[in-house]
Design an enzyme around this catalytic site. Structure first.
Site, PDB file in Angstrom:
ATOM      1  N   SER A 100       0.832  -1.106   0.143  1.00  0.00           N
ATOM      2  CA  SER A 100       0.061  -0.215   0.107  1.00  0.00           C
ATOM      3  C   SER A 100       0.757   1.431   0.135  1.00  0.00           C
ATOM      4  O   SER A 100       0.332   2.191  -0.520  1.00  0.00           O
ATOM      5  CB  SER A 100      -0.904   0.082   1.279  1.00  0.00           C
ATOM      6  OG  SER A 100      -1.942  -0.928   1.065  1.00  0.00           O
ATOM      7  N   HIS A 351      -4.378  -1.969  -4.917  1.00  0.00           N
ATOM      8  CA  HIS A 351      -4.030  -3.350  -5.028  1.00  0.00           C
ATOM      9  C   HIS A 351      -5.187  -4.333  -5.043  1.00  0.00           C
ATOM     10  O   HIS A 351      -6.185  -3.708  -4.163  1.00  0.00           O
ATOM     11  CB  HIS A 351      -2.908  -3.708  -4.501  1.00  0.00           C
ATOM     12  CG  HIS A 351      -2.902  -3.693  -3.133  1.00  0.00           C
ATOM     13  ND1 HIS A 351      -3.583  -4.457  -2.201  1.00  0.00           N
ATOM     14  CD2 HIS A 351      -2.522  -2.605  -2.251  1.00  0.00           C
ATOM     15  CE1 HIS A 351      -3.646  -4.110  -0.956  1.00  0.00           C
ATOM     16  NE2 HIS A 351      -2.854  -2.952  -0.680  1.00  0.00           N
TER      17      HIS A 351
END
Length: 543
Positions: A100, A351
């Site tokens: 992240s 993601h």
């Protein structure tokens, strides 16, 4: 984990960018300047890949008792209303799979980043973010997350650090960067170490300031009180919903010691008059109320961060509730931005997480039955596999506790001699619709010597861990957390789902955009998150 089944679900990860014209947006809206992009709102569904969106769509369209109005999600709405959809690859510099921090950085800067870096390029140099650029244009700016304010995604937009774990330093960076609105959890990185002494003056001052709404405990290693520093910079402070609602102007709100309540807790408490913690939707609404007073516009990043956390632990029921939180938040944003040509809405993700899918399987094969059609007058209709009854989606949604609360909040609080397989099965069966046996509970509780033991590692440094078997290398959080993933394995066939990993995957994410045709056109393609970041920056700079 039954990973060989064909997966049925597909649709994707989400970030929402809304360039929202905010010239006089109060009770009524002034007509925005045609074609001009003034305001940008980025909504990021952390970990929300095609699979997570697919689960929400399946629940909306197929669950007999879905709670989604008209069976229409925000993704349906965006596309029905003329939105644009594209795909974005997420990989970081020189690696296949992103975390992240790097992904958030790539979206925030438009440049490749290294794994776990915050606000830096691939060589480790600080890079000005879209939020910092927006401030220079005179826009107001904001950051919202339902995790922690200093967590990787929000940090990537307002901080520059060599590693995402430096949350004490990230908090200082964020305060210095000066977004006008910051709302999230994570009080522990904003208060001085002296707050850990309950007899100290600072502890008592914080107790009064927070009105008892937040656990007071610090993880700082110094005496800096960033709350006082924020107040001196002109921020109003909020620690509960009523304080947030009453606040005017610049606003720092920290509503939890660490992360904010998970989606199941929010579902069960949101109508309670006693609720003190705002929802993601409520924080977003407050941010837009404050930021939209700036005639020059605003940039706002909203993160639905706990989709990722649910997926890491393969908790399907919790993940569906987290998707519902994102859905209601984006719905609010779309309502606000409706009919505004100065507002660009982009929905994507940083993601994918978990390698999730809805799948058919070999358990509980269907019985044969008669059909009225001419092809079945002399034979029964009897599919060879269990393709899944849509009613299972209602059962998934009816989960009463997250897997984390089942273990940490219930099972682990028992005396050691009471932490038995039978007791675990009892707790699971009381809070989910997918019963496990005592033998299955024993499998979940089984341990082994850690085959990936790494001395000093924050997650791989435990010598005895839950027994994950041949796929253990992909379940990297090798503490007691992995019991949640083992529980997911035991109920997977009954839930009609598969999970491939406890980590992230490289699956491309979807990017949804609504707004003026000129603003949305760049998003209708296959891109990389650095390109996505560049498009957002261009929207901010081209006034």
């Amino acid at each position: 984990m039954r990973n060989r089944a064909y997966q049925l679900t597909g649709l994707f990860l989400i970030v929402v960018l809304i360039v929202t014209g905010c010239s006089s947006m109060q009770a009524g809206r002034a007509t925005p300047d045609a074609g001009r992009t003034k305001n940008v709102i980025v909504i990021i569904g952390d970990g929300m890949g095609p699979e997570q969106i697919g689960l929400l769509l399946s629940y909306a369209r197929q669950a007999p008792n879905t709670v989604i109005k008209d069976r229409r999600t925000v993704f349906d709405r965006m596309m029905d209303d003329g939105g644009v959809m594209g795909f974005s690859l997420t990989y970081p510099y020189d690696r296949l799979v992103v975390d992240s921090a790097a992904s958030g950085t790539q979206m925030a800067t438009g440049q490749f980043a290294g794994s776990e870096m915050i606000g830096a390029d691939k060589d480790g140099n600080p890079v000005e973010t879209v939020l910092e650029k927006a401030i220079k244009t005179g826009r107001s700016t904001g950051l919202i997350s339902d995790t922690r304010l200093t967590h990787a995604t929000p940090a990537a937009f307002a901080s520059h650090q060599p590693h995402r774990n430096l949350e004490n330093e990230i908090a200082v960076d964020m305060l210095n960067a000066g977004p006008d609105v910051m709302l999230s959890g994570g009080l522990r990185y904003w208060i001085p170490q002296e707050a850990n002494d309950k007899e100290s003056a600072v502890y008592k001052e914080l107790e009064q300031m927070t009105q008892g709404s937040v656990k007071i405990k610090s993880k700082r290693k110094d005496s800096r009180n960033l709350l006082v520093e924020a107040r001196d910079k002109g921020y109003s402070l909020a620690f509960n919903r009523s304080q947030m609602d009453a606040a005017q102007g610049r606003l720092l709100g920290l509503f939890a010691y660490s992360a904010m309540p998970d989606g199941i807790k929010v579902t069960h408490s949101q109508d309670s008059p006693d609720r003190t913690i705002p929802t993601l939707k409520e924080m977003s609404a407050k941010a837009i109320e404050v930021l939209s007073k700036n005639d020059k516009g605003f940039f706002l990043m909203i993160e639905a961060g706990m989709i990722d956390w649910a997926a890491h632990y393969n908790d399907t029921g919790l993940m569906l509730h987290e998707m519902m939180r994102l859905n209601e938040t984006v719905e609010y944003v779309l309502d606000w931005a409706e009919n505004r040509d100065d507002t660009l809405v982009i929905v994507t993700a940083d993601h994918t997480t978990g390698g999730f899918g809805i799948s058919y399987n070999a358990k509980d094969l269907p019985q044969g039955r008669r059909l009225p059609g001419s092809l079945f007058q002399e034979s029964e209709y009897k599919p060879g596999y269990n393709f899944g009854n849509p009613a299972v989606l209602d059962k998934i949604y009816s989960q009463k506790l997250s897997y984390g609360d089942i273990f940490y909040g219930n099972f682990d609080s028992l005396p050691k001699d009471a932490q038995t397989p039978a007791k675990l099965a009892e707790i699971v069966n009381a809070h989910t619709e997918f019963a496990i046996s005592e033998d299955q509970a024993a499998t979940i509780l089984a341990t082994e010597e850690n085959p990936y033991f790494t001395e000093g590692h924050s997650y791989l440094g435990t010598k005895v861990v839950p027994k994950m078997g041949s796929t253990g290398a992909f379940f990297v959080y090798q503490t007691d957390d992995n019991r949640q993933n083992l529980l997911a394995r035991e109920v997977a066939a009954d839930q009609m789902v598969v999970w491939n990993t406890g980590a992230h995957t490289a699956t491309p994410v979807l990017v949804f955009a609504t707004g003026s045709p000129e603003a949305t056109a760049p998003f209708g393609k296959v891109m990389h998150h650095t390109q996505l970041g560049q498009i957002v920056i261009e929207a901010i700079l081209n006034q």
